[in-house]
Design a protein around this motif. Structure first.
Motif, PDB file in Angstrom:
ATOM      1  N   ALA A  61     -49.037 -16.008  16.598  1.00 12.14           N
ATOM      2  CA  ALA A  61     -49.674 -16.107  17.911  1.00 12.14           C
ATOM      3  C   ALA A  61     -51.140 -16.513  17.756  1.00 12.14           C
ATOM      4  N   GLU A  62     -51.607 -17.314  18.694  1.00 11.88           N
ATOM      5  CA  GLU A  62     -53.021 -17.701  18.698  1.00 11.88           C
ATOM      6  C   GLU A  62     -53.812 -16.683  19.514  1.00 11.88           C
ATOM      7  N   THR A 109     -74.790 -18.782   7.386  1.00 15.80           N
ATOM      8  CA  THR A 109     -74.480 -17.589   6.598  1.00 15.80           C
ATOM      9  C   THR A 109     -73.956 -16.483   7.502  1.00 15.80           C
ATOM     10  N   PHE A 110     -74.563 -16.372   8.689  1.00 11.72           N
ATOM     11  CA  PHE A 110     -74.106 -15.362   9.644  1.00 11.72           C
ATOM     12  C   PHE A 110     -72.654 -15.611  10.057  1.00 11.72           C
ATOM     13  N   VAL A 111     -72.325 -16.860  10.387  1.00 14.71           N
ATOM     14  CA  VAL A 111     -70.967 -17.184  10.822  1.00 14.71           C
ATOM     15  C   VAL A 111     -69.960 -16.870   9.718  1.00 14.71           C
ATOM     16  N   ASP A 112     -70.293 -17.215   8.486  1.00 15.23           N
ATOM     17  CA  ASP A 112     -69.389 -16.923   7.363  1.00 15.23           C
ATOM     18  C   ASP A 112     -69.153 -15.413   7.229  1.00 15.23           C
ATOM     19  N   GLY A 113     -70.218 -14.637   7.364  1.00 13.47           N
ATOM     20  CA  GLY A 113     -70.084 -13.191   7.280  1.00 13.47           C
ATOM     21  C   GLY A 113     -69.319 -12.614   8.449  1.00 13.47           C
ATOM     22  N   ALA A 114     -69.546 -13.163   9.641  1.00 17.78           N
ATOM     23  CA  ALA A 114     -68.855 -12.670  10.837  1.00 17.78           C
ATOM     24  C   ALA A 114     -67.355 -12.945  10.765  1.00 17.78           C
ATOM     25  N   LYS A 115     -66.971 -14.058  10.175  1.00 15.96           N
ATOM     26  CA  LYS A 115     -65.549 -14.376  10.018  1.00 15.96           C
ATOM     27  C   LYS A 115     -64.863 -13.362   9.095  1.00 15.96           C
ATOM     28  N   MET A 116     -65.558 -12.997   8.033  1.00 20.32           N
ATOM     29  CA  MET A 116     -65.009 -11.981   7.136  1.00 20.32           C
ATOM     30  C   MET A 116     -64.888 -10.635   7.840  1.00 20.32           C
ATOM     31  N   VAL A 139     -48.262  -0.407  14.359  1.00 20.75           N
ATOM     32  CA  VAL A 139     -48.558  -1.837  14.484  1.00 20.75           C
ATOM     33  C   VAL A 139     -48.365  -2.505  13.133  1.00 20.75           C
ATOM     34  N   GLU A 140     -47.589  -3.573  13.128  1.00 17.42           N
ATOM     35  CA  GLU A 140     -47.405  -4.384  11.928  1.00 17.42           C
ATOM     36  C   GLU A 140     -48.116  -5.715  12.154  1.00 17.42           C
ATOM     37  N   SER A 141     -49.126  -5.993  11.340  1.00 20.08           N
ATOM     38  CA  SER A 141     -49.906  -7.214  11.529  1.00 20.08           C
ATOM     39  C   SER A 141     -50.069  -7.972  10.222  1.00 20.08           C
ATOM     40  N   SER A 142     -50.099  -9.276  10.357  1.00 26.75           N
ATOM     41  CA  SER A 142     -50.367 -10.162   9.223  1.00 26.75           C
ATOM     42  C   SER A 142     -51.368 -11.209   9.702  1.00 26.75           C
ATOM     43  N   PHE A 143     -52.540 -11.218   9.061  1.00 28.74           N
ATOM     44  CA  PHE A 143     -53.591 -12.151   9.467  1.00 28.74           C
ATOM     45  C   PHE A 143     -53.329 -13.508   8.817  1.00 28.74           C
ATOM     46  N   VAL A 144     -53.144 -14.530   9.638  1.00 19.86           N
ATOM     47  CA  VAL A 144     -52.846 -15.873   9.127  1.00 19.86           C
ATOM     48  C   VAL A 144     -54.123 -16.623   8.777  1.00 19.86           C
ATOM     49  N   GLY A 145     -55.096 -16.603   9.685  1.00 19.89           N
ATOM     50  CA  GLY A 145     -56.353 -17.281   9.401  1.00 19.89           C
ATOM     51  C   GLY A 145     -57.149 -17.567  10.664  1.00 19.89           C
ATOM     52  N   VAL A 169     -61.212 -18.265  17.270  1.00 21.91           N
ATOM     53  CA  VAL A 169     -59.813 -18.604  17.541  1.00 21.91           C
ATOM     54  C   VAL A 169     -59.060 -18.377  16.237  1.00 21.91           C
ATOM     55  N   SER A 170     -58.155 -17.414  16.254  1.00 26.81           N
ATOM     56  CA  SER A 170     -57.436 -17.061  15.033  1.00 26.81           C
ATOM     57  C   SER A 170     -55.930 -17.078  15.255  1.00 26.81           C
ATOM     58  N   GLU A 171     -55.199 -16.956  14.153  1.00 25.48           N
ATOM     59  CA  GLU A 171     -53.743 -16.884  14.212  1.00 25.48           C
ATOM     60  C   GLU A 171     -53.303 -15.574  13.573  1.00 25.48           C
ATOM     61  N   LEU A 172     -52.404 -14.888  14.261  1.00 20.71           N
ATOM     62  CA  LEU A 172     -52.009 -13.547  13.839  1.00 20.71           C
ATOM     63  C   LEU A 172     -50.530 -13.313  14.136  1.00 20.71           C
TER      64      LEU A 172
END
Length: 236
Positions: free
Chosen positions: A208-209, A106-113, A156-162, A185-188
């Motif tokens: 970008a990773e 549950t913590f990991v799911d919340g931290a990702k958000m 800054v122009e950003s788009s969060f991929v996942g 590890v995310s993609e942005l």
């Protein structure tokens, strides 16, 4: 008709009709009726056929653990995520001891958000959102960087991929504070433009990773259930 006038006959007939209606609805005692249900004597019955079935809308409460029953493994979820006898496992167990409601998944799911919200709030200069998610020290650092960017009229122009991966890499109790470290590890897609609109950092067309190591903390004595980001590190 003397005493038996029309009104008297009418009420006598009505009384007879009501009697038969009640008799049909309620039935008659035959001597073979079941006694009223007693939950205590029913529970002691040896023959299952004599047990009275509980109504379907009754919720069964958890049965009290008997002397021979095994205690539930409160660390099962932790052991499934972190190998036993490791620093991570011991740290997560310590947090669980201090905060019984803590669940690592549950913590990991919340931290990702929270990670996505923080990344995008920083790019947008959203100080209000950042204040609710960051510790005072981290917030001050983020706001300083945003202020410098705004002073130069940079955007800054950003788009969060996942998020490709999010894993726990550290956990410990510091006094009454629980600290959990997460590797993300995310993609942005991100690009910074100057006042003239020229790209001076990043690429608006390239995904970008990004690899980050973030630490979240929460005082287990607090009624506030939210965790806050207390440390950030960019992994090479």
């Amino acid at each position: 008709m003397g005493f038996f006038d029309f009104g008297t006959i009418f009420f006598l007939i009505a009384a007879v009709v009501i009697f038969f209606q009640l008799r049909n609805v309620l039935g008659r005692r035959t001597g073979n009726e079941r006694p009223p249900f007693d939950p205590y004597t029913a529970a002691r019955g040896k023959d299952a056929k004599d047990a009275v079935q509980a109504p379907e809308n009754v919720v069964s409460l958890p049965r009290k653990r008997g002397p021979g029953d095994a205690a539930p493994d409160v660390y099962a979820a932790i052991d499934a995520l972190a190998k036993p006898d490791t620093d991570l496992n011991r740290g997560l167990r310590a947090i669980k001891d201090a905060e019984p409601s803590f669940e690592p998944k549950t913590f990991v799911d919340g931290a990702k958000m929270a990670y996505e919200m923080i990344v995008m709030a920083y790019a947008d200069g959203d100080r209000k959102t950042l204040k609710n998610l960051l510790s005072r020290e981290v917030y001050d650092g983020f706001v300083t960087a945003i202020g410098e960017r705004e002073a130069k009229s940079e955007k800054v122009e950003s788009s969060f991929v996942g998020i490709n991966k999010a894993e726990l890499v550290g956990a410990e109790m510091k006094g009454t504070e629980a600290h959990v470290t997460l590797r993300v590890v995310s993609e942005l897609i991100s690009a910074t433009r100057d006042k003239a609109g020229t790209v001076i950092d990043g690429d608006p067309e390239t995904v970008a990773e990004v690899k980050d190591v973030w630490t979240f903390a929460r005082d287990t004595r607090s009624r506030d259930p939210n965790w806050k980001l207390v440390a950030t590190e960019e992994e090479d």
